[in-house]
Scaffold this motif. Structure first.
Motif, PDB file in Angstrom:
ATOM      1  N   VAL A  68     -24.932   3.456  -4.221  1.00 39.92           N
ATOM      2  CA  VAL A  68     -24.416   2.397  -3.347  1.00 39.92           C
ATOM      3  C   VAL A  68     -25.344   2.228  -2.143  1.00 39.92           C
ATOM      4  O   VAL A  68     -25.682   3.205  -1.476  1.00 39.92           O
ATOM      5  CB  VAL A  68     -22.985   2.736  -2.877  1.00 39.92           C
ATOM      6  N   PRO A  69     -25.783   0.999  -1.866  1.00 43.47           N
ATOM      7  CA  PRO A  69     -26.677   0.779  -0.720  1.00 43.47           C
ATOM      8  C   PRO A  69     -26.031   1.247   0.583  1.00 43.47           C
ATOM      9  O   PRO A  69     -24.868   0.934   0.842  1.00 43.47           O
ATOM     10  CB  PRO A  69     -26.874  -0.744  -0.707  1.00 43.47           C
ATOM     11  N   GLY A  70     -26.772   2.003   1.378  1.00 42.76           N
ATOM     12  CA  GLY A  70     -26.275   2.440   2.676  1.00 42.76           C
ATOM     13  C   GLY A  70     -25.467   3.715   2.646  1.00 42.76           C
ATOM     14  O   GLY A  70     -25.064   4.219   3.696  1.00 42.76           O
ATOM     15  N   ILE A  71     -25.224   4.287   1.456  1.00 39.55           N
ATOM     16  CA  ILE A  71     -24.328   5.449   1.368  1.00 39.55           C
ATOM     17  C   ILE A  71     -24.993   6.722   1.903  1.00 39.55           C
ATOM     18  O   ILE A  71     -24.313   7.645   2.332  1.00 39.55           O
ATOM     19  CB  ILE A  71     -23.845   5.661  -0.098  1.00 39.55           C
ATOM     20  N   GLN A  72     -26.329   6.741   1.923  1.00 39.03           N
ATOM     21  CA  GLN A  72     -27.028   7.972   2.308  1.00 39.03           C
ATOM     22  C   GLN A  72     -26.660   8.481   3.701  1.00 39.03           C
ATOM     23  O   GLN A  72     -26.495   9.668   3.903  1.00 39.03           O
ATOM     24  CB  GLN A  72     -28.551   7.785   2.222  1.00 39.03           C
ATOM     25  N   GLY A  73     -26.535   7.581   4.648  1.00 38.69           N
ATOM     26  CA  GLY A  73     -26.273   8.025   6.010  1.00 38.69           C
ATOM     27  C   GLY A  73     -24.805   8.144   6.369  1.00 38.69           C
ATOM     28  O   GLY A  73     -24.466   8.426   7.511  1.00 38.69           O
ATOM     29  N   VAL A  74     -23.926   7.928   5.392  1.00 39.72           N
ATOM     30  CA  VAL A  74     -22.504   7.879   5.695  1.00 39.72           C
ATOM     31  C   VAL A  74     -21.942   9.274   5.983  1.00 39.72           C
ATOM     32  O   VAL A  74     -22.211  10.225   5.257  1.00 39.72           O
ATOM     33  CB  VAL A  74     -21.713   7.236   4.527  1.00 39.72           C
ATOM     34  N   ALA A 118     -10.334   3.459   4.476  1.00 34.14           N
ATOM     35  CA  ALA A 118      -9.949   2.073   4.191  1.00 34.14           C
ATOM     36  C   ALA A 118     -10.536   1.085   5.196  1.00 34.14           C
ATOM     37  O   ALA A 118     -10.640  -0.104   4.906  1.00 34.14           O
ATOM     38  CB  ALA A 118      -8.431   1.947   4.162  1.00 34.14           C
ATOM     39  N   THR A 119     -10.923   1.552   6.376  1.00 36.90           N
ATOM     40  CA  THR A 119     -11.506   0.654   7.374  1.00 36.90           C
ATOM     41  C   THR A 119     -13.021   0.812   7.441  1.00 36.90           C
ATOM     42  O   THR A 119     -13.675   0.152   8.235  1.00 36.90           O
ATOM     43  CB  THR A 119     -10.908   0.909   8.773  1.00 36.90           C
ATOM     44  N   HIS A 120     -13.577   1.688   6.603  1.00 36.49           N
ATOM     45  CA  HIS A 120     -15.014   1.944   6.605  1.00 36.49           C
ATOM     46  C   HIS A 120     -15.755   0.811   5.883  1.00 36.49           C
ATOM     47  O   HIS A 120     -15.343   0.399   4.802  1.00 36.49           O
ATOM     48  CB  HIS A 120     -15.294   3.277   5.906  1.00 36.49           C
ATOM     49  N   SER A 121     -16.837   0.330   6.491  1.00 42.12           N
ATOM     50  CA  SER A 121     -17.523  -0.846   5.938  1.00 42.12           C
ATOM     51  C   SER A 121     -18.090  -0.589   4.541  1.00 42.12           C
ATOM     52  O   SER A 121     -18.164  -1.508   3.735  1.00 42.12           O
ATOM     53  CB  SER A 121     -18.640  -1.286   6.883  1.00 42.12           C
ATOM     54  N   ILE A 122     -18.465   0.640   4.261  1.00 43.99           N
ATOM     55  CA  ILE A 122     -19.030   0.949   2.941  1.00 43.99           C
ATOM     56  C   ILE A 122     -18.015   1.631   2.034  1.00 43.99           C
ATOM     57  O   ILE A 122     -17.807   1.219   0.883  1.00 43.99           O
ATOM     58  CB  ILE A 122     -20.288   1.845   3.086  1.00 43.99           C
ATOM     59  N   LEU A 123     -17.354   2.666   2.531  1.00 37.68           N
ATOM     60  CA  LEU A 123     -16.431   3.431   1.687  1.00 37.68           C
ATOM     61  C   LEU A 123     -15.268   2.592   1.163  1.00 37.68           C
ATOM     62  O   LEU A 123     -14.807   2.791   0.043  1.00 37.68           O
ATOM     63  CB  LEU A 123     -15.884   4.643   2.453  1.00 37.68           C
ATOM     64  N   SER A 124     -14.810   1.637   1.978  1.00 39.72           N
ATOM     65  CA  SER A 124     -13.643   0.836   1.573  1.00 39.72           C
ATOM     66  C   SER A 124     -13.941  -0.046   0.371  1.00 39.72           C
ATOM     67  O   SER A 124     -13.025  -0.537  -0.285  1.00 39.72           O
ATOM     68  CB  SER A 124     -13.170  -0.041   2.738  1.00 39.72           C
ATOM     69  N   LYS A 125     -15.219  -0.260   0.062  1.00 44.56           N
ATOM     70  CA  LYS A 125     -15.570  -1.114  -1.069  1.00 44.56           C
ATOM     71  C   LYS A 125     -15.475  -0.379  -2.402  1.00 44.56           C
ATOM     72  O   LYS A 125     -15.587  -0.985  -3.457  1.00 44.56           O
ATOM     73  CB  LYS A 125     -16.979  -1.672  -0.887  1.00 44.56           C
ATOM     74  N   ASN A 126     -15.303   0.941  -2.343  1.00 40.85           N
ATOM     75  CA  ASN A 126     -15.222   1.707  -3.583  1.00 40.85           C
ATOM     76  C   ASN A 126     -13.924   1.368  -4.311  1.00 40.85           C
ATOM     77  O   ASN A 126     -12.852   1.365  -3.721  1.00 40.85           O
ATOM     78  CB  ASN A 126     -15.276   3.204  -3.275  1.00 40.85           C
ATOM     79  N   LYS A 127     -14.063   1.073  -5.600  1.00 44.77           N
ATOM     80  CA  LYS A 127     -12.903   0.675  -6.406  1.00 44.77           C
ATOM     81  C   LYS A 127     -11.807   1.739  -6.376  1.00 44.77           C
ATOM     82  O   LYS A 127     -10.618   1.432  -6.457  1.00 44.77           O
ATOM     83  CB  LYS A 127     -13.380   0.423  -7.840  1.00 44.77           C
ATOM     84  N   ALA A 128     -12.202   3.005  -6.239  1.00 55.03           N
ATOM     85  CA  ALA A 128     -11.235   4.107  -6.238  1.00 55.03           C
ATOM     86  C   ALA A 128     -10.247   3.997  -5.075  1.00 55.03           C
ATOM     87  O   ALA A 128      -9.083   4.374  -5.205  1.00 55.03           O
ATOM     88  CB  ALA A 128     -11.962   5.450  -6.184  1.00 55.03           C
ATOM     89  N   VAL A 129     -10.716   3.461  -3.956  1.00 48.97           N
ATOM     90  CA  VAL A 129      -9.843   3.337  -2.776  1.00 48.97           C
ATOM     91  C   VAL A 129      -8.715   2.351  -3.076  1.00 48.97           C
ATOM     92  O   VAL A 129      -7.540   2.617  -2.808  1.00 48.97           O
ATOM     93  CB  VAL A 129     -10.647   2.895  -1.534  1.00 48.97           C
ATOM     94  N   GLU A 130      -9.090   1.223  -3.668  1.00 58.47           N
ATOM     95  CA  GLU A 130      -8.091   0.215  -4.040  1.00 58.47           C
ATOM     96  C   GLU A 130      -7.098   0.789  -5.060  1.00 58.47           C
ATOM     97  O   GLU A 130      -5.883   0.621  -4.927  1.00 58.47           O
ATOM     98  CB  GLU A 130      -8.805  -1.014  -4.607  1.00 58.47           C
ATOM     99  N   ILE A 131      -7.637   1.508  -6.051  1.00 57.70           N
ATOM    100  CA  ILE A 131      -6.765   2.097  -7.076  1.00 57.70           C
ATOM    101  C   ILE A 131      -5.781   3.081  -6.445  1.00 57.70           C
ATOM    102  O   ILE A 131      -4.586   3.069  -6.732  1.00 57.70           O
ATOM    103  CB  ILE A 131      -7.623   2.810  -8.158  1.00 57.70           C
ATOM    104  N   PHE A 132      -6.296   3.937  -5.563  1.00 60.40           N
ATOM    105  CA  PHE A 132      -5.473   4.954  -4.921  1.00 60.40           C
ATOM    106  C   PHE A 132      -4.338   4.323  -4.123  1.00 60.40           C
ATOM    107  O   PHE A 132      -3.200   4.794  -4.151  1.00 60.40           O
ATOM    108  CB  PHE A 132      -6.334   5.817  -3.992  1.00 60.40           C
ATOM    109  N   LEU A 133      -4.640   3.241  -3.418  1.00 57.54           N
ATOM    110  CA  LEU A 133      -3.660   2.627  -2.514  1.00 57.54           C
ATOM    111  C   LEU A 133      -2.673   1.701  -3.228  1.00 57.54           C
ATOM    112  O   LEU A 133      -1.616   1.395  -2.684  1.00 57.54           O
ATOM    113  CB  LEU A 133      -4.372   1.861  -1.401  1.00 57.54           C
ATOM    114  N   THR A 134      -3.034   1.241  -4.428  1.00 59.10           N
ATOM    115  CA  THR A 134      -2.181   0.224  -5.045  1.00 59.10           C
ATOM    116  C   THR A 134      -1.615   0.621  -6.412  1.00 59.10           C
ATOM    117  O   THR A 134      -0.775  -0.073  -6.945  1.00 59.10           O
ATOM    118  CB  THR A 134      -2.964  -1.093  -5.225  1.00 59.10           C
ATOM    119  N   SER A 135      -2.073   1.744  -6.957  1.00 61.17           N
ATOM    120  CA  SER A 135      -1.624   2.134  -8.278  1.00 61.17           C
ATOM    121  C   SER A 135      -1.182   3.588  -8.274  1.00 61.17           C
ATOM    122  O   SER A 135      -1.882   4.445  -7.752  1.00 61.17           O
ATOM    123  CB  SER A 135      -2.770   1.940  -9.283  1.00 61.17           C
ATOM    124  N   SER A 136      -0.044   3.876  -8.870  1.00 63.40           N
ATOM    125  CA  SER A 136       0.480   5.237  -8.834  1.00 63.40           C
ATOM    126  C   SER A 136      -0.194   6.156  -9.844  1.00 63.40           C
ATOM    127  O   SER A 136       0.180   7.294  -9.982  1.00 63.40           O
ATOM    128  CB  SER A 136       1.995   5.251  -9.078  1.00 63.40           C
TER     129      SER A 136
END
Length: 138
Positions: A68-74, A118-136
């Motif tokens: 993921v672009p930009g993930i190195q410095g996160v 969830a408010t992180h400009s890069i991490l929040s784009k990960n599909k896993a975050v959406e899955i975690f928050l919206t699917s049991s």
């Protein structure tokens, strides 16, 4: 020669700063947390039950995205350590947030972890975050 960049455009369907842990269910020595987040569309909330293993799954998904672009410095938000549940204590099937007592600071820590992701400009784009928050069922 142009380097190929995988565009990550998926964004969360929830308000990242409004995520809360509304209750804790205790089953033996397993804690299950009710994660509540408001839909961006304004039409209600997601109510998702997640265990600590699910939090670990989410963190693992975030750690494993090297391309993921930009993930190195996160700097990744730290996941609080797994709570030690005293299984011999009287088993309370359900603890509302107000009656959480000892679990309230722990839930706040997990809440903070989720909000930071969830408010992180890069991490929040990960599909896993959406899955975690919206699917049991991550």
């Amino acid at each position: 020669m142009m380097e190929e960049v995988n565009e990550v455009t998926s964004t969360l369907s929830v308000h990242g700063q409004n995520i809360k842990l509304a209750e804790v269910l205790k089953d033996g020595d397993t804690l299950t947390f009710l994660v509540v987040s408001q839909k961006l569309s304004g039409t209600g909330e997601y109510h998702v039950y997640q265990t600590y293993d699910d939090f670990e799954w989410l963190q693992q998904q975030l750690f494993s995205q090297e391309d993921v672009p930009g993930i190195q410095g996160v700097i990744f938000p730290p996941l609080p350590a797994k709570a030690q549940v005293n299984a011999s204590a009287k088993v309370m099937k359900q603890l509302g947030l107000l009656g959480l007592g000892e679990w309230q600071p722990y839930c706040k820590a997990l809440e903070t972890f989720l909000r930071q992701i969830a408010t992180h400009s890069i991490l929040s784009k990960n599909k896993a975050v959406e899955i975690f928050l919206t699917s049991s069922d991550p």
